[in-house]
Design a protein around this motif. Structure first.
Motif, PDB file in Angstrom:
ATOM      1  N   ASP A  96      13.423  -1.047   4.087  1.00 22.38           N
ATOM      2  CA  ASP A  96      14.680  -0.599   3.493  1.00 22.38           C
ATOM      3  C   ASP A  96      15.357  -1.814   2.879  1.00 22.38           C
ATOM      4  OD1 ASP A  96      15.752  -2.036   5.637  1.00 22.38           O
ATOM      5  OD2 ASP A  96      16.390  -0.257   6.745  1.00 22.38           O
ATOM      6  N   ASP A  97      16.555  -1.643   2.372  1.00 21.68           N
ATOM      7  CA  ASP A  97      17.228  -2.745   1.676  1.00 21.68           C
ATOM      8  C   ASP A  97      17.362  -3.981   2.559  1.00 21.68           C
ATOM      9  OD1 ASP A  97      17.784  -1.714  -0.950  1.00 21.68           O
ATOM     10  OD2 ASP A  97      19.288  -0.401  -0.054  1.00 21.68           O
ATOM     11  N   TRP A 147       9.033   3.061   1.145  1.00 24.94           N
ATOM     12  CA  TRP A 147      10.462   2.947   1.434  1.00 24.94           C
ATOM     13  C   TRP A 147      10.823   3.837   2.610  1.00 24.94           C
ATOM     14  CZ3 TRP A 147      13.002  -0.900  -0.643  1.00 24.94           C
ATOM     15  CH2 TRP A 147      14.393  -0.969  -0.477  1.00 24.94           C
ATOM     16  N   ASP A 148      11.737   3.381   3.432  1.00 22.47           N
ATOM     17  CA  ASP A 148      12.182   4.135   4.602  1.00 22.47           C
ATOM     18  C   ASP A 148      12.970   5.364   4.133  1.00 22.47           C
ATOM     19  OD1 ASP A 148      13.212   5.118   6.946  1.00 22.47           O
ATOM     20  OD2 ASP A 148      13.998   3.207   7.663  1.00 22.47           O
ATOM     21  N   SER A 201      14.513   7.539   5.679  1.00 18.53           N
ATOM     22  CA  SER A 201      15.770   7.823   6.383  1.00 18.53           C
ATOM     23  C   SER A 201      16.974   7.245   5.647  1.00 18.53           C
ATOM     24  CB  SER A 201      15.713   7.283   7.815  1.00 18.53           C
ATOM     25  OG  SER A 201      15.694   5.864   7.828  1.00 18.53           O
ATOM     26  N   SER A 202      16.718   6.276   4.757  1.00 19.23           N
ATOM     27  CA  SER A 202      17.826   5.683   3.999  1.00 19.23           C
ATOM     28  C   SER A 202      18.246   6.547   2.823  1.00 19.23           C
ATOM     29  CB  SER A 202      17.429   4.290   3.491  1.00 19.23           C
ATOM     30  OG  SER A 202      16.402   4.372   2.518  1.00 19.23           O
ATOM     31  N   GLY A 221      21.831   8.183   2.479  1.00 19.77           N
ATOM     32  CA  GLY A 221      22.968   7.430   1.957  1.00 19.77           C
ATOM     33  C   GLY A 221      23.152   7.570   0.463  1.00 19.77           C
TER      34      GLY A 221
END
Length: 245
Positions: free
Chosen positions: A28-29, A64-65, A67-68, A71
């Motif tokens: 993630d970021d 990429w995750d 779960s993000s 947002g």
């Protein structure tokens, strides 16, 4: 998720280990930023000749995750595009490191993992490695990864992958220039060891100079900086031979 930095060969090898194996090494970021910062700090040490990136567990990168994504709900396209550009800018920092990154590529390379793979200077793949791009199945058009794949692959292959209709084998990744070598799964770590050793055997400063030549040539499309780098190494090499002779 943990990222650790250790050193070997009297500091000439920086070993960066990314461990999110429980989630297939997705990012993630925050994780990407920490990984890039760790590599940048390692390369800033003039003693460092090569960075060895170790992606823990069975898979290179699970993308990429997801779960993000929550947002981003309700965010305007401009905000999402800025986030996408930011993640690609982080990968560009890896490409611009003054020392090469060497990595073993095993298991799955998914989505954003293709961008990370492309950022690594010398990836060595196990024969079982597979690359897939599932974004289209979620209704998403790949962004930076789409550009990377389109630039690297023949057009029909790019469409085949980017629509999720195909999975790329390790042999295909090698044919397309996305990995340096493909080796039997059981030999992967030894092959990476040997590659690191071969870089360490070169005269001091040579590896960094080669990185300058390759990356400046790719960035500019011209040999101007390569001439300067080569001249610098030739002068230094001849001077060293004169002293030793």
């Amino acid at each position: 998720m943990t990222i650790t930095l250790t050193h070997g060969h009297d500091g000439r090898v920086a070993c960066v280990r990314y461990d999110n194996a429980a989630r297939g090494n997705c990012v993630d970021d925050a994780a990407l930023r920490e990984l890039v910062d760790t590599m940048t700090a390692a390369a800033a040490d003039e003693t460092c000749v090569v960075i060895r990136l170790d992606m823990a567990g069975r898979h290179f990168c699970g993308g990429w995750d997801t779960s993000s994504f929550a947002g981003l709900a309700g965010a305007p396209p401009e905000t999402v595009a800025a986030r996408l550009r930011g993640s690609d800018a982080a990968l560009a920092q890896i490409r611009r490191l003054p020392v090469p990154v060497v990595a073993a590529v095993r298991g799955r390379v998914v989505g954003f993992g293709a961008g990370l793979l492309d950022a690594v200077h010398l990836p060595v793949a196990a024969a079982d490695a597979r690359l897939s791009l599932p974004e289209a199945r979620f209704g998403f058009a790949p962004a930076g990864v789409g550009h990377t794949i389109t630039r690297a692959l023949p057009r029909p292959h790019a469409y085949h992958l980017l629509t999720g209709a195909a999975t790329a084998t390790a042999a295909q990744l090698h044919a397309w220039g996305l990995v340096a070598r493909v080796v039997p799964d059981a030999h992967l770590d030894r092959e990476v060891d040997d590659l690191v050793d071969s870089l360490l055997a070169l005269p001091q400063g040579t590896v960094r100079a080669v990185v300058e030549v390759v990356e400046s040539s790719l960035a500019s499309g011209a040999p101007d900086h390569a001439y300067d780098v080569s001249a610098r190494t030739i002068v230094a090499g001849l001077a060293a031979r004169a002293v030793s002779g």
